[in-house]
Design a protein around this motif. Structure first.
Motif, PDB file in Angstrom:
ATOM      1  N   GLY A 148     -21.114  29.017  37.623  1.00  0.00           N
ATOM      2  CA  GLY A 148     -21.907  30.214  37.922  1.00  0.00           C
ATOM      3  C   GLY A 148     -21.650  30.796  39.287  1.00  0.00           C
ATOM      4  N   ASP A 149     -20.719  30.195  40.023  1.00  0.00           N
ATOM      5  CA  ASP A 149     -20.496  30.613  41.405  1.00  0.00           C
ATOM      6  C   ASP A 149     -19.075  31.122  41.640  1.00  0.00           C
ATOM      7  N   GLY A 150     -18.398  31.502  40.579  1.00  0.00           N
ATOM      8  CA  GLY A 150     -17.059  32.066  40.730  1.00  0.00           C
ATOM      9  C   GLY A 150     -15.932  31.116  40.424  1.00  0.00           C
ATOM     10  N   GLY A 151     -16.230  29.890  40.028  1.00  0.00           N
ATOM     11  CA  GLY A 151     -15.177  28.904  39.807  1.00  0.00           C
ATOM     12  C   GLY A 151     -14.178  29.305  38.737  1.00  0.00           C
ATOM     13  N   ALA A 152     -14.638  29.973  37.670  1.00  0.00           N
ATOM     14  CA  ALA A 152     -13.734  30.365  36.589  1.00  0.00           C
ATOM     15  C   ALA A 152     -12.804  31.502  37.013  1.00  0.00           C
ATOM     16  N   TRP A 153     -13.126  32.175  38.097  1.00  0.00           N
ATOM     17  CA  TRP A 153     -12.252  33.202  38.677  1.00  0.00           C
ATOM     18  C   TRP A 153     -11.303  32.585  39.690  1.00  0.00           C
ATOM     19  N   LEU A 154     -11.822  31.668  40.498  1.00  0.00           N
ATOM     20  CA  LEU A 154     -11.048  31.079  41.583  1.00  0.00           C
ATOM     21  C   LEU A 154     -10.001  30.075  41.093  1.00  0.00           C
ATOM     22  N   LEU A 155     -10.421  29.134  40.256  1.00  0.00           N
ATOM     23  CA  LEU A 155      -9.578  27.996  39.919  1.00  0.00           C
ATOM     24  C   LEU A 155      -8.269  28.384  39.238  1.00  0.00           C
ATOM     25  N   ARG A 157      -6.485  30.921  39.642  1.00  0.00           N
ATOM     26  CA  ARG A 157      -5.602  31.540  40.623  1.00  0.00           C
ATOM     27  C   ARG A 157      -4.935  30.499  41.528  1.00  0.00           C
ATOM     28  N   ILE A 158      -5.453  29.289  41.502  1.00  0.00           N
ATOM     29  CA  ILE A 158      -4.909  28.227  42.350  1.00  0.00           C
ATOM     30  C   ILE A 158      -4.030  27.281  41.544  1.00  0.00           C
ATOM     31  N   VAL A 159      -4.514  26.830  40.408  1.00  0.00           N
ATOM     32  CA  VAL A 159      -3.776  25.815  39.638  1.00  0.00           C
ATOM     33  C   VAL A 159      -3.183  26.359  38.348  1.00  0.00           C
ATOM     34  N   GLY A 160      -3.398  27.644  38.044  1.00  0.00           N
ATOM     35  CA  GLY A 160      -2.924  28.215  36.789  1.00  0.00           C
ATOM     36  C   GLY A 160      -3.957  28.076  35.676  1.00  0.00           C
ATOM     37  N   TYR A 161      -3.792  28.906  34.645  1.00  0.00           N
ATOM     38  CA  TYR A 161      -4.800  28.973  33.582  1.00  0.00           C
ATOM     39  C   TYR A 161      -4.910  27.661  32.807  1.00  0.00           C
ATOM     40  N   SER A 162      -3.785  27.052  32.490  1.00  0.00           N
ATOM     41  CA  SER A 162      -3.825  25.847  31.655  1.00  0.00           C
ATOM     42  C   SER A 162      -4.543  24.697  32.366  1.00  0.00           C
ATOM     43  N   LYS A 163      -4.174  24.428  33.617  1.00  0.00           N
ATOM     44  CA  LYS A 163      -4.812  23.321  34.341  1.00  0.00           C
ATOM     45  C   LYS A 163      -6.270  23.642  34.627  1.00  0.00           C
ATOM     46  N   ALA A 164      -6.569  24.886  34.943  1.00  0.00           N
ATOM     47  CA  ALA A 164      -7.965  25.269  35.171  1.00  0.00           C
ATOM     48  C   ALA A 164      -8.783  25.068  33.906  1.00  0.00           C
ATOM     49  N   SER A 165      -8.204  25.415  32.766  1.00  0.00           N
ATOM     50  CA  SER A 165      -8.907  25.222  31.493  1.00  0.00           C
ATOM     51  C   SER A 165      -9.141  23.743  31.228  1.00  0.00           C
ATOM     52  N   GLU A 166      -8.136  22.927  31.494  1.00  0.00           N
ATOM     53  CA  GLU A 166      -8.301  21.491  31.311  1.00  0.00           C
ATOM     54  C   GLU A 166      -9.448  20.957  32.177  1.00  0.00           C
ATOM     55  N   MET A 167      -9.493  21.382  33.432  1.00  0.00           N
ATOM     56  CA  MET A 167     -10.535  20.910  34.338  1.00  0.00           C
ATOM     57  C   MET A 167     -11.916  21.395  33.916  1.00  0.00           C
ATOM     58  N   ALA A 168     -12.007  22.690  33.561  1.00  0.00           N
ATOM     59  CA  ALA A 168     -13.315  23.270  33.249  1.00  0.00           C
ATOM     60  C   ALA A 168     -13.841  22.833  31.883  1.00  0.00           C
ATOM     61  N   LEU A 169     -12.945  22.592  30.934  1.00  0.00           N
ATOM     62  CA  LEU A 169     -13.385  22.276  29.576  1.00  0.00           C
ATOM     63  C   LEU A 169     -13.608  20.783  29.353  1.00  0.00           C
ATOM     64  N   LEU A 180      -2.690  17.111  44.418  1.00  0.00           N
ATOM     65  CA  LEU A 180      -1.490  17.526  45.138  1.00  0.00           C
ATOM     66  C   LEU A 180      -0.426  18.025  44.163  1.00  0.00           C
ATOM     67  N   SER A 181      -0.263  17.324  43.066  1.00  0.00           N
ATOM     68  CA  SER A 181       0.783  17.675  42.093  1.00  0.00           C
ATOM     69  C   SER A 181       0.534  19.036  41.453  1.00  0.00           C
ATOM     70  N   CYS A 182      -0.727  19.382  41.225  1.00  0.00           N
ATOM     71  CA  CYS A 182      -1.036  20.644  40.538  1.00  0.00           C
ATOM     72  C   CYS A 182      -1.296  21.795  41.507  1.00  0.00           C
ATOM     73  N   GLY A 183      -1.187  21.534  42.800  1.00  0.00           N
ATOM     74  CA  GLY A 183      -1.357  22.603  43.774  1.00  0.00           C
ATOM     75  C   GLY A 183      -2.787  22.873  44.188  1.00  0.00           C
ATOM     76  N   LEU A 184      -3.719  22.025  43.764  1.00  0.00           N
ATOM     77  CA  LEU A 184      -5.105  22.208  44.179  1.00  0.00           C
ATOM     78  C   LEU A 184      -5.263  21.938  45.671  1.00  0.00           C
ATOM     79  N   ILE A 185      -4.476  20.979  46.188  1.00  0.00           N
ATOM     80  CA  ILE A 185      -4.353  20.788  47.622  1.00  0.00           C
ATOM     81  C   ILE A 185      -2.878  20.935  47.982  1.00  0.00           C
ATOM     82  N   SER A 186      -2.605  21.298  49.227  1.00  0.00           N
ATOM     83  CA  SER A 186      -1.218  21.459  49.653  1.00  0.00           C
ATOM     84  C   SER A 186      -0.717  20.269  50.442  1.00  0.00           C
TER      85      SER A 186
END
Length: 266
Positions: A148-155, A157-169, A180-186
């Motif tokens: 509810g705080d913008g995570g589905a918009w932010l995530l 853009r950082i890790v790509g749609y597929s990885k964001a979907s995996e995390m959120a779902l 590190l591997s998925c680019g969530l941290i640099s």
């Protein structure tokens, strides 16, 4: 009451520390929201500050929402559904909007858990580095909720749609090496070196002309949602200002004179 966000400024770097370690630094309460936004506004107005670090006190970056309060009368989910959108608009959704308008580069130094809204808070920052104990979870679905705080918009853009979907779902945690591997941290560093590494990075940013870093950040952020022609138009307008600054003239002079540049705060 203990300050909920500690602010320390040293050598052009401001360190903001979420300071409710007993609760693992939740950010959904009005008091924390106000404190965090106030801290951002304070350092954003300080022309001596050129880069910012955000971290959490204790063993967690942020546990996200305060589950002790959710659903209680007067709290999110605890009243008439017609009132809930305003609870978000005038509550936790103020945080991503504050970060969106914040001009200084900000580094998330993620120590331990960044869960739910805490994960999203890290995603609001421009750069994320993690200690070895860091982990992230877009875990709203585990509670029967959505970001509810913008995570589905932010995530995405950082890790790509597929990885964001995996995390959120799934809501499952992503530990430091996977982050590190998925680019969530640099960058991934030992826990005991986290703040030192964040500070070294912040100082490298702060060594550059402050007007240029602010404009470069704005250009990067707006470029996420612009067409190329729109982006080029904005870049040209910003560059026309950059060419007139004393910082640009000093950088060129230093290059020609083969000396380190000296950039003022003005």
């Amino acid at each position: 009451m203990t300050d909920l966000v500690l602010v320390e400024i040293e050598d052009a770097v401001a360190t903001l520390t979420l300071n409710n370690p007993q609760m693992r630094n939740p950010i959904s309460d009005t008091e924390m929201i106000d404190a965090l936004i106030s801290a951002l506004q304070r350092v954003g107005r300080d022309r001596s500050v050129r880069a910012v670090i955000l971290t959490g006190a204790g063993k967690a970056f942020s546990s996200g929402g305060n589950l002790q309060k959710i659903g209680s009368p007067g709290e999110l989910g605890g009243g008439d559904p017609i009132d809930t959108p305003d609870g978000y608009r005038y509550g936790i959704q103020r945080i991503p909007l504050a970060f969106e308008s914040f001009e200084l580069p900000i580094i998330a130094a993620v120590n331990g858990a960044a869960i739910g809204a805490g994960c999203d808070l890290a995603c609001m920052c421009d750069i994320r580095i993690g200690g070895e104990s860091a982990f992230f979870a877009e875990s709203f679905v585990k509670l029967g909720l959505i970001p509810g705080d913008g995570g589905a918009w932010l995530l995405p853009r950082i890790v790509g749609y597929s990885k964001a979907s995996e995390m959120a779902l799934t809501g499952d945690p992503v530990h430091a090496q996977e982050a590190l591997s998925c680019g969530l941290i640099s960058r991934l560093v030992p826990d005991e070196e986290l703040l030192s590494a964040a500070r070294q990075l912040a100082l490298r940013i702060a060594a550059n002309p402050p007007h240029a870093t602010r404009m470069a950040k704005r250009l990067l952020m707006q470029g996420r949602d612009q067409r190329l022609d729109q982006h080029l138009e904005l870049a040209a307008a910003m560059q026309s200002l950059a060419h007139t600054t004393a910082h640009h003239k000093e950088a060129i002079a230093a290059f020609k004179e083969k000396r380190p540049p000296r950039f003022s705060d003005a």
